[in-house]
Design a protein around this motif. Sequence first.
Motif, PDB file in Angstrom:
ATOM      1  N   CYS A  57       4.406  32.504  -2.569  1.00  0.00           N
ATOM      2  CA  CYS A  57       4.898  31.167  -2.919  1.00  0.00           C
ATOM      3  C   CYS A  57       6.156  31.302  -3.776  1.00  0.00           C
ATOM      4  O   CYS A  57       6.174  32.047  -4.744  1.00  0.00           O
ATOM      5  CB  CYS A  57       3.821  30.403  -3.680  1.00  0.00           C
ATOM      6  SG  CYS A  57       4.387  28.826  -4.341  1.00  0.00           S
ATOM      7  N   CYS A  60       5.125  29.627  -7.603  1.00  0.00           N
ATOM      8  CA  CYS A  60       4.128  30.217  -8.505  1.00  0.00           C
ATOM      9  C   CYS A  60       3.871  31.695  -8.211  1.00  0.00           C
ATOM     10  O   CYS A  60       3.176  32.368  -8.958  1.00  0.00           O
ATOM     11  CB  CYS A  60       2.815  29.443  -8.430  1.00  0.00           C
ATOM     12  SG  CYS A  60       1.884  29.720  -6.909  1.00  0.00           S
ATOM     13  N   CYS A  71       2.859  27.369  -1.826  1.00  0.00           N
ATOM     14  CA  CYS A  71       1.431  27.428  -1.551  1.00  0.00           C
ATOM     15  C   CYS A  71       0.841  26.011  -1.564  1.00  0.00           C
ATOM     16  O   CYS A  71       1.508  25.045  -1.942  1.00  0.00           O
ATOM     17  CB  CYS A  71       0.735  28.301  -2.592  1.00  0.00           C
ATOM     18  SG  CYS A  71       0.655  27.567  -4.226  1.00  0.00           S
ATOM     19  N   CYS A  74       0.879  24.332  -5.170  1.00  0.00           N
ATOM     20  CA  CYS A  74       2.195  23.857  -5.626  1.00  0.00           C
ATOM     21  C   CYS A  74       2.667  22.642  -4.849  1.00  0.00           C
ATOM     22  O   CYS A  74       3.385  21.798  -5.378  1.00  0.00           O
ATOM     23  CB  CYS A  74       3.232  24.968  -5.511  1.00  0.00           C
ATOM     24  SG  CYS A  74       3.046  26.251  -6.754  1.00  0.00           S
TER      25      CYS A  74
HETATM   26 ZN   LIG Z   1       2.531  28.116  -5.494  1.00  0.00          ZN
END
Ligand SMILES: [Zn+2]
Length: 202
Positions: A57, A60, A71, A74
């Motif tokens: 991701c 994050c 992801c 997020c």
């Molecule tokens: Zn993420």
Amino acid sequence: MLLPEPIQNLIDAFSRLPGIGPKTASRLTFYLLRAPEDIARDLSEALSNLKSGTSICRTCFNITTANRDECEICSSSSREAGLICVVEEPLDVLALERTGGFPGRYHVLHGALSPIEGIGPDQLKIRELVARVRTGEVREVILATNPSMEGDYTAAYLRQQLQPLGVRLTRLARGLPVGGDLEYADQNTLLRALSGRQEMVE
Ligand SMILES: [Zn+2]
């Protein structure tokens, strides 16, 4: 005794994995040799899709499905963008998600600072975390690195970096097994540590 090369190759490959010694490597190899064809085939397919089927991701740095920029956590509007839980490894995210009690988002460092092993801030996703907090959207950062020497050291370093940005900084409550990994803590202990989190003060 010399083993046929394909057998020796698989034993060698297993032996390079963490926690697997030469004995276990041989046992697994001979198990696969004798087991039904589909067991070895499923394993081989899963292994070759492991890297190609996943990505990181961009926000994050947790593991996500390939071809996704962000992801699921997020990109979910139901997760608080102002609350970030900082962890060492993707498996820690999994452990915290299993509790079902964390409404915020994550930041995966991919390790902890360790002067002994030569792991410095540049090898972890620390610069990216500071940049994320700097956007101003973040109001609290929970430093959920492991309750170990490296984890405590990393949390102290992050506090130094993030404090000037005026964000609330908390650390998981004590009660987690000292020296242990977050990923091995049971759900109740993790939930208690999360809800009892304390302000990080100098
Ligand atoms: Zn993420």
